[in-house]
Design a protein around this motif. Structure first.
Motif, PDB file in Angstrom:
ATOM      1  N   LEU A 138       0.831  -1.206   0.000  1.00 21.70           N
ATOM      2  CA  LEU A 138       0.000   0.000   0.000  1.00 21.70           C
ATOM      3  C   LEU A 138       0.861   1.250   0.000  1.00 21.70           C
ATOM      4  N   ASP A 139       2.027   1.206   0.639  1.00 20.69           N
ATOM      5  CA  ASP A 139       2.965   2.333   0.558  1.00 20.69           C
ATOM      6  C   ASP A 139       3.371   2.583  -0.897  1.00 20.69           C
ATOM      7  N   GLU A 140       3.680   1.500  -1.623  1.00 18.73           N
ATOM      8  CA  GLU A 140       4.093   1.631  -3.023  1.00 18.73           C
ATOM      9  C   GLU A 140       2.943   2.125  -3.895  1.00 18.73           C
ATOM     10  N   VAL A 141       1.744   1.623  -3.647  1.00 18.66           N
ATOM     11  CA  VAL A 141       0.589   2.073  -4.423  1.00 18.66           C
ATOM     12  C   VAL A 141       0.325   3.549  -4.171  1.00 18.66           C
ATOM     13  N   ALA A 142       0.411   3.971  -2.911  1.00 21.61           N
ATOM     14  CA  ALA A 142       0.200   5.386  -2.586  1.00 21.61           C
ATOM     15  C   ALA A 142       1.235   6.262  -3.290  1.00 21.61           C
ATOM     16  N   ARG A 143       2.483   5.789  -3.313  1.00 27.21           N
ATOM     17  CA  ARG A 143       3.511   6.551  -4.017  1.00 27.21           C
ATOM     18  C   ARG A 143       3.187   6.657  -5.500  1.00 27.21           C
ATOM     19  N   LEU A 144       2.720   5.554  -6.093  1.00 25.53           N
ATOM     20  CA  LEU A 144       2.358   5.546  -7.503  1.00 25.53           C
ATOM     21  C   LEU A 144       1.210   6.522  -7.780  1.00 25.53           C
ATOM     22  N   VAL A 145       0.197   6.513  -6.914  1.00 22.97           N
ATOM     23  CA  VAL A 145      -0.945   7.415  -7.090  1.00 22.97           C
ATOM     24  C   VAL A 145      -0.503   8.874  -6.949  1.00 22.97           C
ATOM     25  N   ASN A 146       0.276   9.162  -5.913  1.00 21.95           N
ATOM     26  CA  ASN A 146       0.700  10.549  -5.687  1.00 21.95           C
ATOM     27  C   ASN A 146       1.596  11.053  -6.818  1.00 21.95           C
ATOM     28  N   GLU A 147       2.481  10.202  -7.326  1.00 23.37           N
ATOM     29  CA  GLU A 147       3.324  10.597  -8.459  1.00 23.37           C
ATOM     30  C   GLU A 147       2.479  10.835  -9.708  1.00 23.37           C
ATOM     31  N   THR A 148       1.457   9.998  -9.900  1.00 24.57           N
ATOM     32  CA  THR A 148       0.571  10.176 -11.054  1.00 24.57           C
ATOM     33  C   THR A 148      -0.190  11.488 -10.961  1.00 24.57           C
ATOM     34  N   LEU A 149      -0.714  11.800  -9.787  1.00 17.43           N
ATOM     35  CA  LEU A 149      -1.436  13.058  -9.609  1.00 17.43           C
ATOM     36  C   LEU A 149      -0.522  14.242  -9.868  1.00 17.43           C
ATOM     37  N   GLU A 150       0.720  14.137  -9.440  1.00 17.02           N
ATOM     38  CA  GLU A 150       1.668  15.228  -9.645  1.00 17.02           C
ATOM     39  C   GLU A 150       2.035  15.385 -11.117  1.00 17.02           C
ATOM     40  N   ALA A 151       2.198  14.250 -11.807  1.00 18.82           N
ATOM     41  CA  ALA A 151       2.680  14.296 -13.188  1.00 18.82           C
ATOM     42  C   ALA A 151       1.583  14.503 -14.208  1.00 18.82           C
ATOM     43  N   ALA A 152       0.393  13.957 -13.946  1.00 15.88           N
ATOM     44  CA  ALA A 152      -0.602  13.889 -15.023  1.00 15.88           C
ATOM     45  C   ALA A 152      -1.940  14.500 -14.687  1.00 15.88           C
ATOM     46  N   ALA A 153      -2.182  14.841 -13.458  1.00 18.88           N
ATOM     47  CA  ALA A 153      -3.525  15.277 -13.089  1.00 18.88           C
ATOM     48  C   ALA A 153      -3.553  16.680 -12.490  1.00 18.88           C
ATOM     49  N   ARG A 154      -2.612  17.526 -12.883  1.00 15.76           N
ATOM     50  CA  ARG A 154      -2.581  18.876 -12.325  1.00 15.76           C
ATOM     51  C   ARG A 154      -3.774  19.708 -12.753  1.00 15.76           C
ATOM     52  N   ASP A 155      -4.230  19.502 -13.971  1.00 20.71           N
ATOM     53  CA  ASP A 155      -5.300  20.337 -14.521  1.00 20.71           C
ATOM     54  C   ASP A 155      -6.651  19.645 -14.512  1.00 20.71           C
ATOM     55  N   VAL A 156      -6.755  18.511 -13.842  1.00 21.94           N
ATOM     56  CA  VAL A 156      -8.026  17.796 -13.781  1.00 21.94           C
ATOM     57  C   VAL A 156      -8.367  17.490 -12.329  1.00 21.94           C
ATOM     58  N   VAL A 157      -9.656  17.332 -12.085  1.00 19.56           N
ATOM     59  CA  VAL A 157     -10.133  17.032 -10.734  1.00 19.56           C
ATOM     60  C   VAL A 157     -10.420  15.545 -10.625  1.00 19.56           C
ATOM     61  N   PRO A 158      -9.709  14.802  -9.775  1.00 22.18           N
ATOM     62  CA  PRO A 158     -10.035  13.387  -9.580  1.00 22.18           C
ATOM     63  C   PRO A 158     -11.368  13.247  -8.847  1.00 22.18           C
ATOM     64  N   VAL A 159     -12.256  12.427  -9.383  1.00 23.83           N
ATOM     65  CA  VAL A 159     -13.563  12.237  -8.750  1.00 23.83           C
ATOM     66  C   VAL A 159     -13.702  10.856  -8.123  1.00 23.83           C
ATOM     67  N   GLY A 160     -12.678  10.014  -8.263  1.00 24.51           N
ATOM     68  CA  GLY A 160     -12.740   8.699  -7.660  1.00 24.51           C
ATOM     69  C   GLY A 160     -11.508   7.881  -7.974  1.00 24.51           C
ATOM     70  N   LEU A 161     -11.213   6.927  -7.101  1.00 29.54           N
ATOM     71  CA  LEU A 161     -10.122   5.978  -7.272  1.00 29.54           C
ATOM     72  C   LEU A 161     -10.682   4.586  -7.001  1.00 29.54           C
ATOM     73  N   THR A 162     -10.470   3.664  -7.939  1.00 30.71           N
ATOM     74  CA  THR A 162     -10.934   2.290  -7.773  1.00 30.71           C
ATOM     75  C   THR A 162      -9.746   1.349  -7.851  1.00 30.71           C
ATOM     76  N   VAL A 163      -9.636   0.460  -6.860  1.00 32.97           N
ATOM     77  CA  VAL A 163      -8.517  -0.478  -6.784  1.00 32.97           C
ATOM     78  C   VAL A 163      -9.010  -1.879  -7.131  1.00 32.97           C
ATOM     79  N   ALA A 164      -8.345  -2.517  -8.068  1.00 34.78           N
ATOM     80  CA  ALA A 164      -8.681  -3.872  -8.494  1.00 34.78           C
ATOM     81  C   ALA A 164      -7.798  -4.872  -7.755  1.00 34.78           C
TER      82      ALA A 164
END
Length: 428
Positions: A138-164
């Motif tokens: 979960l630490d690694e997944v959180a890092r992946l999510v936070n890096e993604t938000l920083e790199a790719a989601a600056r101009d968009v609003v996340p409305v949900g996260l779903t984990v498979a």
């Protein structure tokens, strides 16, 4: 009359409360937005005709959706127009995104979709999840999510996260109840991620095969097929079943564990601890065990999975007898189980995903031979066997798609653009 179809409903068994005027308007906003997604761009008059809403109401709803930057208007509609032509209304929502994450035995993947279903970002990393354990994973997944938000989601609003997750999942509280191939029991995935990532939006946890089936129904090669069975092959084997356009979840939301049906070798122990599960003969571990010795590079979990599968395919193409025999054995075993599913559900399509799709050209012939021998109805009950084109992205695409459903359910979650006047409240 237009009938709104919803494939996914996370609140199974939810009691519906009487709707007030505001709730009716939210429902109608969602109806228009969902119709534009599913049916494509069209004029206000056509939307009114398709949905059964009156034209004045549709005009008011479209104006509000535009103020929320969820739709735009474009070209003039001249087809069959009588009188003044209208403008074509398009789904927009480029400022809104849903995030899908998949955890599997040897990788974690993430994908971001905007409201139009376009991929904004995707990435997969090798990860030995059983070795790391739940907390470090979960630490690694959180890092992946936070890096993604920083790199790719600056101009968009996340409305949900779903984990498979590959295993039994309690979606109501986001707990991975039992994921044998990960070695997880009763892991609070949702709460663990909520404490680790800076997201102010819903976090859901779902079975990976169910999310893959949703992705195939929504955006795969056989999109909108009402009766469909999806089979995914990775370390485990999962299935998602869609009947009459709806995901078959079961009484407790635990359906789809086809890999643990008693169709395997009774002498082989499955990752779940039982003997004779189907995945003991068609899962990825079964293929690798049959195709190569333990020290072979295709067994190296530190290497990207698609690279390892490409090596097996190259060996088979070169005529390597061991590789060809292993693939033939898996194809035959796949036909045995798929025949049961065809006899049970009578689907129009059986979609093969995961590694089944990647190596499908070697599997289809022995699979078809076994199906012809075992399906009760003639001509395979008219079922078609199709290879997925979504590859290993199906579960994360399905996750992102589900994450976006909150906006289609209630578009008022997205605030009115501050630069615009609020849309009229009348005409619900």
């Amino acid at each position: 009359m237009f009938e709104e179809r919803r494939l996914y409903d996370g609140a199974v068994g939810r009691r519906q409360a009487p709707a007030d005027q505001a709730a009716v308007r939210r429902s109608n906003l969602g109806l228009v937005l969902r119709h534009l997604r599913d049916a494509g761009p069209r004029s206000r008059a056509r939307i009114a005709q398709d949905t059964g809403l009156n034209k004045a109401t549709v005009s008011s709803l479209v104006a509000e959706l535009a103020d929320r930057r969820l739709i735009t208007t474009g070209d003039v509609d001249r087809a069959g127009a009588v009188g003044r032509p209208g403008l074509i209304v398009h789904l927009d929502g480029r400022g809104v995104c849903g995030i899908g994450v998949e955890l599997n035995v040897d990788y974690a993947a993430i994908l971001v979709l905007d409201l139009r279903g376009e991929v904004l970002f995707e990435h997969r990393v090798a990860l030995d999840v059983p070795e790391l354990g739940p907390e470090r994973t979960l630490d690694e997944v959180a890092r992946l999510v936070n890096e993604t938000l920083e790199a790719a989601a600056r101009d968009v609003v996340p409305v949900g996260l779903t984990v498979a997750i590959p295993g039994l999942v309690r979606s109501v509280d986001g707990v991975a109840g039992y994921a044998p191939n990960l070695g997880w029991r009763d892991v609070p995935v949702r709460e663990g991620l909520r404490a680790r990532v800076g997201l102010d939006c819903p976090i859901r946890v779902e079975n990976d095969a169910n999310l893959s089936a949703i992705a195939e129904w929504a955006m795969g090669p056989e999109a909108r097929t009402p009766d469909l069975v999806y089979l995914t092959g990775e370390v485990g084997v999962g299935g998602g079943v869609i009947v009459d356009g709806r995901l078959l979840r079961g009484a407790g939301g635990l359906s789809g564990e086809v890999g643990h049906t008693a169709l395997g070798d009774p002498d082989l122990v499955c990752g779940c601890g039982r003997r004779g599960c189907w995945e003991t003969v068609v899962g990825l571990s079964a293929l690798l065990r049959a195709a190569a010795d333990p020290g072979d590079p295709v067994h190296d979990h530190g290497r990207d999975l698609e690279t390892r599968l490409a090596e097996i395919a190259a060996r088979a193409d070169a005529g390597d007898r061991r590789s060809l025999d292993a693939l033939h054995r898996v194809g035959t075993g796949l036909g045995t189980g798929a025949a049961v599913l065809i006899n049970l559900f009578n689907p129009q399509v059986v979609l093969l995903g995961g590694y089944f799709a990647v190596l499908g050209r070697f599997l289809l012939e022995p699979m078809a031979a076994e199906l012809r021998a075992r399906v009760f109805a003639p001509d395979l009950a008219d079922a078609r066997i199709v290879l997925s084109t979504l590859g290993f992205t199906a579960a994360v695409r399905g996750g992102a798609y589900v994450a976006l459903e909150s906006v289609f359910d209630d578009p008022t979650l997205i605030p009115v653009d501050a630069a615009m006047d609020p849309a009229p409240a009348a005409g619900s």
